[in-house]
Write a protein that holds these residues in place. Structure first.
Motif, mmCIF file in Angstrom:
data_model
loop_
_atom_site.group_PDB
_atom_site.id
_atom_site.type_symbol
_atom_site.label_atom_id
_atom_site.label_comp_id
_atom_site.label_asym_id
_atom_site.label_seq_id
_atom_site.Cartn_x
_atom_site.Cartn_y
_atom_site.Cartn_z
ATOM 1 N N ASP A 39 0.825 -1.204 0.000
ATOM 2 C CA ASP A 39 0.000 0.000 0.000
ATOM 3 C C ASP A 39 0.863 1.259 0.000
ATOM 4 O O ASP A 39 0.334 2.366 -0.126
ATOM 5 N N GLU A 40 2.174 1.099 0.165
ATOM 6 C CA GLU A 40 3.079 2.248 0.232
ATOM 7 C C GLU A 40 3.688 2.501 -1.144
ATOM 8 O O GLU A 40 4.325 1.618 -1.729
ATOM 9 N N LEU A 41 3.535 3.714 -1.652
ATOM 10 C CA LEU A 41 4.056 4.032 -2.977
ATOM 11 C C LEU A 41 5.573 3.883 -3.032
ATOM 12 O O LEU A 41 6.123 3.462 -4.054
ATOM 13 N N ASP A 42 6.257 4.212 -1.943
ATOM 14 C CA ASP A 42 7.721 4.106 -1.954
ATOM 15 C C ASP A 42 8.185 2.664 -2.147
ATOM 16 O O ASP A 42 9.242 2.421 -2.739
ATOM 17 N N ASP A 43 7.399 1.701 -1.661
ATOM 18 C CA ASP A 43 7.761 0.299 -1.847
ATOM 19 C C ASP A 43 7.703 -0.104 -3.321
ATOM 20 O O ASP A 43 8.372 -1.054 -3.737
ATOM 21 N N LEU A 44 6.897 0.617 -4.090
ATOM 22 C CA LEU A 44 6.685 0.258 -5.490
ATOM 23 C C LEU A 44 7.656 0.950 -6.438
ATOM 24 O O LEU A 44 7.687 0.640 -7.631
ATOM 25 N N ARG A 45 8.468 1.863 -5.927
ATOM 26 C CA ARG A 45 9.366 2.620 -6.816
ATOM 27 C C ARG A 45 10.452 1.758 -7.460
ATOM 28 O O ARG A 45 10.883 2.071 -8.574
ATOM 29 N N PRO A 46 10.919 0.665 -6.836
ATOM 30 C CA PRO A 46 11.914 -0.173 -7.534
ATOM 31 C C PRO A 46 11.337 -0.996 -8.682
ATOM 32 O O PRO A 46 12.092 -1.669 -9.383
ATOM 33 N N CYS A 47 10.019 -0.954 -8.877
ATOM 34 C CA CYS A 47 9.377 -1.873 -9.820
ATOM 35 C C CYS A 47 9.562 -1.428 -11.275
ATOM 36 O O CYS A 47 9.541 -0.238 -11.588
ATOM 37 N N ASP A 48 9.706 -2.417 -12.142
ATOM 38 C CA ASP A 48 9.725 -2.152 -13.575
ATOM 39 C C ASP A 48 8.325 -1.883 -14.101
ATOM 40 O O ASP A 48 8.151 -1.142 -15.067
ATOM 41 N N ARG A 49 7.343 -2.502 -13.476
ATOM 42 C CA ARG A 49 5.944 -2.278 -13.820
ATOM 43 C C ARG A 49 5.105 -2.376 -12.548
ATOM 44 O O ARG A 49 5.468 -3.106 -11.621
ATOM 45 N N VAL A 50 3.988 -1.657 -12.513
ATOM 46 C CA VAL A 50 3.027 -1.785 -11.416
ATOM 47 C C VAL A 50 1.670 -2.118 -12.019
ATOM 48 O O VAL A 50 1.178 -1.400 -12.904
ATOM 49 N N LEU A 51 1.065 -3.229 -11.555
ATOM 50 C CA LEU A 51 -0.272 -3.631 -11.979
ATOM 51 C C LEU A 51 -1.263 -3.203 -10.898
ATOM 52 O O LEU A 51 -1.043 -3.459 -9.710
ATOM 53 N N VAL A 52 -2.344 -2.552 -11.309
ATOM 54 C CA VAL A 52 -3.339 -2.038 -10.366
ATOM 55 C C VAL A 52 -4.542 -2.966 -10.338
ATOM 56 O O VAL A 52 -5.105 -3.308 -11.391
ATOM 57 N N PHE A 53 -4.926 -3.377 -9.126
ATOM 58 C CA PHE A 53 -6.089 -4.235 -8.919
ATOM 59 C C PHE A 53 -7.265 -3.399 -8.428
ATOM 60 O O PHE A 53 -7.108 -2.522 -7.570
ATOM 61 N N LEU A 54 -8.453 -3.697 -8.952
ATOM 62 C CA LEU A 54 -9.686 -3.045 -8.512
ATOM 63 C C LEU A 54 -10.800 -4.080 -8.581
ATOM 64 O O LEU A 54 -11.045 -4.676 -9.637
ATOM 65 N N HIS A 55 -11.436 -4.342 -7.427
ATOM 66 C CA HIS A 55 -12.513 -5.333 -7.359
ATOM 67 C C HIS A 55 -12.096 -6.669 -7.970
ATOM 68 O O HIS A 55 -12.847 -7.310 -8.703
ATOM 69 N N GLY A 56 -10.868 -7.106 -7.659
ATOM 70 C CA GLY A 56 -10.425 -8.433 -8.036
ATOM 71 C C GLY A 56 -9.904 -8.582 -9.448
ATOM 72 O O GLY A 56 -9.593 -9.689 -9.874
ATOM 73 N N ARG A 57 -9.792 -7.498 -10.182
ATOM 74 C CA ARG A 57 -9.293 -7.555 -11.557
ATOM 75 C C ARG A 57 -8.132 -6.583 -11.755
ATOM 76 O O ARG A 57 -8.037 -5.563 -11.054
#
Length: 508
Positions: free
Chosen positions: A467-485
């Motif tokens: 849930d922390e944006l800083d944890d996601l900064r090393p990522c090459d891609r970020v996939l966003v989930f909403l209502h299980g998809r």
């Protein structure tokens, strides 16, 4: 002049707010949970309370419902001071909260849940027929179409919510807090909930609506209050607040000035993890690929399905349908030991409940996943254990008196490093991290995320769920989930504003 003054004098005074928090502050030790917070909810509206995790929403709800007293400031209902602490009947008559985690008791009937601890009867004998009759009348009054005689476990999520709302209204409360009410509902159920909310508004019920899905705020609410970093930021009519401005208020950053991750070229190595059509109750038809040495993030609200997907990949859950392969071999769903043997390392979401055995030493915790390698025939030899533990302690710079120190004597950051060491001990090809920096200080957070950069260079693939944006900064891609998809994908180079907009379900 005289006529105007007389007319003004004849006008009724405006009604006081139904619920109001003024200058509310709350600390837990050195943590500031709320600082000079405010909220004003007028009768007959649906008022949204929004903010990122840690903004102070939950603390305010606990204060508004009498669970916590404020350190300073005041809560008022209908212009009058809130009931005294401990006056549960007084609080129930003013406000109720329908939580994301239901408080309905599955083993009891609907009628028993409605009248728990206040069953009608005489001389200590419960009048069962009377209770069922009064329950039916209560449900009918608020148009809740549920049989009062059925066990609550047979109700779906939405009907449990409606029963909780009816129970709250039966105490006399007309101010209902809905905490993430749509998190476990499908589209049709969400629309049904909103229809009931509108009908209840017309009957004089007022809602405080808390949701991570901002699109819902625009559909059902008239006013929105934004909290950020434990403080009130803004209160505006929903109709007057563009989506980009709402996201900016939540993040503190404008759309074109949001903090951005550095651009990186897409990872071109071969596929390590391939997921095809995975579904269970929490997520649906998930397909994705992770390449060797690639780091991807999974973002979304707490009930978006991202954590459940991660727990499926590491063997904690079994999906209903779909497949997943790691380096071309099927994943062993539902078996953590076999998942580790297949090449998966795992840092669970809660190091206290799932990650550590507090009675054991640092060394024992750090090597728990490789105990079969520490001696013949499964008998651990102290020399091998100390050697493996010393390597983990040195490699992750764990601050400890030594391998024999009880793990519960370490700081939070060093405990999390022990959990990370245990995951890395199996030399994984895929490392799955859930909330990897939760509850650690800044330096520990930097150290834990630096490990991700180190192991990706060795070809290890990483999935970070946070849930922390800083944890996601090393990522090459970020996939966003909403209502299980999966509803959006952001390549490295995203800024906070656009990612938060996707997570909250709005486009700016």
């Amino acid at each position: 002049m005289i006529g105007s003054a007389a007319a003004a004098a004849a006008e009724p005074a405006p009604a006081p707010p139904l619920a109001e928090a003024v200058g509310v502050s709350k600390r837990f030790g050195s943590t500031v949970a709320l600082a000079d917070a405010r909220l004003t909810v007028v009768p007959g509206e649906s008022h949204a309370l929004v903010g990122r995790n840690g903004a102070g929403k939950s603390t305010l709800v606990n204060i508004l419902t009498g669970i916590f007293p404020p350190d300073s400031g005041e809560v008022r209902f209908d212009g009058e001071p809130a009931p005294a602490p401990g006056d549960r009947d007084g609080w129930r008559a003013k406000v109720a909260c329908v939580y994301q985690k239901s408080t309905i008791i599955p083993e009891l009937t609907v009628a028993e849940n409605l009248f728990i601890n206040r069953q009608p009867g005489t001389r200590g004998v419960i009048g069962w027929k009377r209770m069922r009759r009064e329950a039916a009348e209560l449900l009918s009054t608020w148009d809740v179409q549920v049989d009062p005689a059925v066990p609550a476990r047979e109700l779906n999520v939405q009907d449990r919510q409606f029963v909780e709302i009816a129970r709250a209204l039966s105490f006399g409360a007309r101010f209902i807090i809905l905490d993430e009410p749509t998190a476990q509902l499908d589209k049709a159920e969400i629309e049904r909930l909103f229809t009931r909310m509108r009908a209840l508004e017309e009957s004089g019920v007022t809602f405080l609506f808390i949701s991570h899905h901002l699109q819902e705020v625009y559909e059902v609410c008239q006013t929105v209050t934004v909290f950020r970093d434990a403080r009130w930021i803004a209160t505006e009519p929903v109709a007057d607040l563009p989506r980009a401005a709402l996201v900016e208020a939540m993040t503190g950053e404008a759309a074109d000035l949001g903090r951005s991750t550095g651009h990186r070229e897409p990872v071109a190595a071969g596929v390590r993890l391939a997921v095809d059509g995975l579904s269970d109750g929490a997520f649906e038809d998930i397909s994705l690929e992770v390449r060797r040495g690639e780091v991807i993030g999974l973002a979304g609200s707490s009930a978006s399905g991202k954590i459940e997907l991660a727990e499926t990949l590491v063997g904690l859950r079994k999906p209903h349908t779909g497949t997943a392969t790691l380096d071309g071999r099927p994943l062993p769903f539902g078996d953590v030991r076999k998942a580790m043997a297949a090449g998966i390392g795992f840092v669970p979401r809660d190091r206290h409940a799932q990650g550590l055995v507090p009675e054991l030493s640092v060394g024992e915790n750090a090597t728990m996943t490789i105990s079969d390698r520490l001696g013949p025939l499964g008998v651990i030899t102290p020399r091998r254990l100390r050697s493996a533990a010393a390597e983990a302690i040195g490699g992750l710079d764990i601050k400890t008196q030594g391998p024999d120190q009880p793990v519960n004597g370490l700081s939070g950051g060093n405990q999390q490093k022990v959990v990370m060491a245990r995951a890395l001990a199996v030399e994984p090809n895929l490392l799955v991290l859930i909330n990897p920096t939760a509850g650690v200080d800044v330096k520990s957070k930097e150290a834990l995320l630096a490990i991700v950069d180190e192991i990706r260079e060795r070809g290890t693939s990483v999935i970070i769920i946070s849930d922390e944006l800083d944890d996601l900064r090393p990522c090459d891609r970020v996939l966003v989930f909403l209502h299980g998809r999966i509803t959006a994908e952001h390549a490295a180079g995203w800024n906070d504003h656009e990612l938060v907009a996707s997570i909250e379900g709005v486009s700016s």
